[in-house]
Design a protein around this motif. Structure first.
Motif, short mmCIF file in Angstrom:
data_model
loop_
_atom_site.label_atom_id
_atom_site.label_comp_id
_atom_site.label_asym_id
_atom_site.label_seq_id
_atom_site.Cartn_x
_atom_site.Cartn_y
_atom_site.Cartn_z
N PRO A 272 43.55 7.84 42.29
CA PRO A 272 43.39 7.70 40.84
C PRO A 272 43.38 9.03 40.32
CG PRO A 272 41.68 6.61 41.97
CD PRO A 272 42.50 7.17 42.96
N TRP A 273 44.01 9.16 39.07
CA TRP A 273 44.31 10.41 38.19
C TRP A 273 43.29 11.32 38.55
CZ3 TRP A 273 47.72 13.67 36.78
CH2 TRP A 273 48.96 13.01 36.06
N GLU A 274 41.82 11.16 38.31
CA GLU A 274 41.02 12.12 38.48
C GLU A 274 41.04 12.70 39.79
OE1 GLU A 274 36.29 12.13 36.79
OE2 GLU A 274 36.84 10.55 38.21
N ILE A 275 40.81 12.07 40.79
CA ILE A 275 40.79 12.69 42.23
C ILE A 275 42.16 13.23 42.51
CG2 ILE A 275 40.86 12.00 44.56
CD1 ILE A 275 39.08 9.73 44.06
N LYS A 276 43.50 12.90 42.37
CA LYS A 276 44.51 13.43 42.36
C LYS A 276 44.60 14.85 41.67
CE LYS A 276 49.22 13.25 40.95
NZ LYS A 276 50.67 12.15 40.36
N LEU A 277 44.15 15.09 40.25
CA LEU A 277 44.10 16.06 39.67
C LEU A 277 43.30 17.25 40.14
CD1 LEU A 277 45.29 17.75 37.15
CD2 LEU A 277 43.44 16.83 35.81
N PHE A 278 42.08 16.72 40.38
CA PHE A 278 41.01 17.57 41.28
C PHE A 278 41.57 18.34 42.43
CE2 PHE A 278 37.89 19.01 44.34
CZ PHE A 278 37.07 19.74 43.24
N ILE A 279 42.27 17.51 43.47
CA ILE A 279 42.67 18.11 44.45
C ILE A 279 44.20 19.28 44.39
CG2 ILE A 279 44.25 17.93 46.70
CD1 ILE A 279 42.37 15.04 46.69
N TYR A 280 44.72 18.77 43.16
CA TYR A 280 46.04 19.73 42.93
C TYR A 280 45.35 20.96 42.26
CZ TYR A 280 50.09 17.02 44.16
OH TYR A 280 51.18 16.26 44.83
N LEU A 281 44.37 20.88 41.40
CA LEU A 281 43.80 21.94 40.56
C LEU A 281 43.07 22.94 41.98
CD1 LEU A 281 42.26 20.83 37.36
CD2 LEU A 281 43.92 22.50 37.91
N ALA A 282 42.33 22.28 42.75
CA ALA A 282 41.73 23.00 43.72
C ALA A 282 42.73 23.92 44.68
CB ALA A 282 40.84 22.15 44.63
N VAL A 283 43.81 23.30 44.80
CA VAL A 283 44.85 24.02 45.79
C VAL A 283 45.57 24.99 44.99
CG1 VAL A 283 46.96 23.90 47.05
CG2 VAL A 283 45.22 22.09 47.26
N ALA A 284 45.69 24.74 43.77
CA ALA A 284 46.59 25.81 42.99
C ALA A 284 45.59 26.94 42.49
CB ALA A 284 47.09 25.08 41.68
N THR A 285 44.31 26.68 42.15
CA THR A 285 43.44 27.72 41.52
C THR A 285 42.69 28.21 42.38
OG1 THR A 285 41.62 26.08 41.16
CG2 THR A 285 43.34 26.57 39.50
#
Length: 489
Positions: A272-285
């Protein structure tokens, strides 16, 4: 003049108590200094009497000159008051204060010792005793069988119980599943329902091993206390600087390599969008989980392609969910993001708005959440990641761990937690040639020294790679570019 009083000891020997009255303090109370002197049995009575008078005179002179401090203030009392005051004044965060209070039982050997009597030998003995007798009693509480919290609370579900009594839903889930909870949680629940603790909970005593790492944490608290006592004039030096601490076997932080990151991001793509975005942000930031969960849309700058880290979500069993500033002053920062991540944020924003519109009037304009001091504070209900049970509230930090655990388990990936993604981002920056000072700012570390200490392994590997690059540049390329020899004849 010093007062000298002979005292007979249990073994029949005699010692002398020397007391000096050194005026009055700012509150008008008399300042009293006291010490003990023992005679040398090999010397004559007259010689001991001269030595005693000489010692008493020197001690009195030191007291009046300010070289000796009163022995009224006990370490434990001063320590507890100091931690309370620092939390109240905002000098330390609530989480830090709770952590310090959890160490109090380990200070039992010096709790009742006057501050001036604390020395390096006393501290070495304390730490040695903690390691030699590592079993520390730890009491946990479990809800009694057939105890129905919802019925006792007069509410139909956990959400309403949470709103009525100020207990987090996650805490209720743990308690009602008959799992162990802390004494603070058990006391808060029993107090909220007006029932005796023993009527609601079964107490269980367990044993916790004191490790070398925990000794270092105890020492950190002791050192802080003595440092403040030195400023207050209660001790003449910080003896914690001279103690011998046990070595800690430090493990290199777990981080994912390029292939593992790719595998995780691919797996997140179907979530789901929420989980997907959190993981991408965690890796990127490389941001901490609470920092990401504390993001509001006002912190997302689509014009400059960056986010602002200015607050974080925390959780304590005794108080539930709350919002405070990030870990330290350096943790408040702006992070520039890749264009692909900003595009994801923009797309997710549309999904976020659509979801909010589905809730209609049920979606609140504002939500009330406690701050770090436990005071209710109103926030605009625009958290990037928000709960659907308690609509509009941000997620608790442990939610991020549950998301990652579920994604890894479903896709057969080795278990990874949010902090490992932070380590991965740091390692990627270091391997990419970014200097420690810049990495420190990106991660929100207090100083580059912190970064170098935590990521020594990555820096060392990066330096090894530098040597390989230089070697390739100097020798392999030189050999490849060497012009062919001319043929003769």
């Amino acid at each position: 003049m010093a007062t000298i009083t002979p005292r007979k000891n249990k073994d029949g020997s005699v010692s002398y108590r020397i007391r000096v009255f050194g005026g009055r303090d700012s509150e008008g109370k008399q300042k009293v200094f006291q010490t003990t002197w023992k005679p040398d049995t090999a010397k004559s009575d007259s010689k001991n009497q001269k030595d005693l008078n000489k010692f008493a005179a020197a001690y009195e002179a030191d007291c009046l000159a300010g070289a000796v401090v009163e022995q009224k203030v006990l370490f434990g009392k001063y320590c507890r008051q100091l931690v309370d005051d620092k939390q109240k004044n905002g000098a330390i965060k609530a989480n830090t204060a709770v952590f310090y209070r959890g160490l109090y039982p380990l200070l039992h050997d010096i709790d009742g010792v006057p501050l001036p009597l604390i020395n390096a030998n006393v501290l070495n003995k304390l730490y040695r005793n903690l390691l030699d007798t590592p079993a520390v009693s730890c009491i946990k509480y479990r809800l009694r069988p057939k105890t129905d919290l919802l019925r006792l609370g007069g509410v139909p579900n956990k959400t309403q119980f949470s709103h009525k009594y100020g207990i987090a839903v996650s805490t209720l889930n743990t308690t009602m599943s008959r799992n162990n909870v802390s004494q603070a949680t058990a006391e808060k629940l029993s107090e909220a329902l007006g029932l005796p603790l023993s009527q609601m909970f079964i107490s269980e005593s367990s044993q916790v091993t004191v490790s070398s790492s925990q000794i270092h944490k105890v020492h950190s608290l002791v050192s802080m206390v003595l440092s403040e006592a030195l400023k207050d004039g209660l001790v003449t030096q910080n003896c914690a600087e001279r103690v011998r601490l046990p070595k800690i076997e430090k493990k290199a932080p777990r981080y994912l390599d390029t292939d593992e990151i790719g595998e995780l991001l691919q797996a997140a793509g179907s979530e789901p969008w929420e989980i997907k975005l959190f993981i991408y942000l965690a890796v990127a930031t490389g941001a901490r989980r609470g920092e990401l969960l504390g993001l509001q849309w006002e912190n997302v700058d689509f014009t400059f392609g960056q986010i602002e880290i200015k607050q974080a979500v925390y959780y304590r069993p005794a108080t539930g969910l709350y919002i405070d500033t990030p870990k330290n002053k350096s943790s408040r920062r702006f992070i520039r993001l890749p264009a692909e991540i900003m595009s994801m944020l923009l797309e997710y924003r549309k999904e976020w708005e659509r979801l909010c519109s589905e809730y209609g009037s049920a979606y609140p304009q504002t939500v009330t959440i406690n701050d770090g001091s436990g005071n209710p504070k109103e926030y605009t209900a625009d958290f990037v990641f928000f709960q659907t049970k308690c609509i509009g509230l941000p997620h608790a930090p442990d939610t991020a761990n549950k998301w990652l655990t579920a994604v890894c388990k479903k896709n057969g990936i080795s278990h990874v937690n949010p902090h490992a993604l932070r380590h991965s981002a740091a390692s990627a920056l270091i391997f990419g040639g970014v200097d420690p000072a810049s990495v420190a700012k990106y991660l929100g570390h207090t100083s580059p020294q912190t970064t170098e200490k935590v990521y020594a392994h990555a820096l060392e590997e990066s330096r090894n790679r530098n040597a390989e690059v230089i070697g390739s540049f100097m020798f392999k390329r030189k050999k490849d570019n060497k012009p062919p020899k001319e043929k003769i004849g």
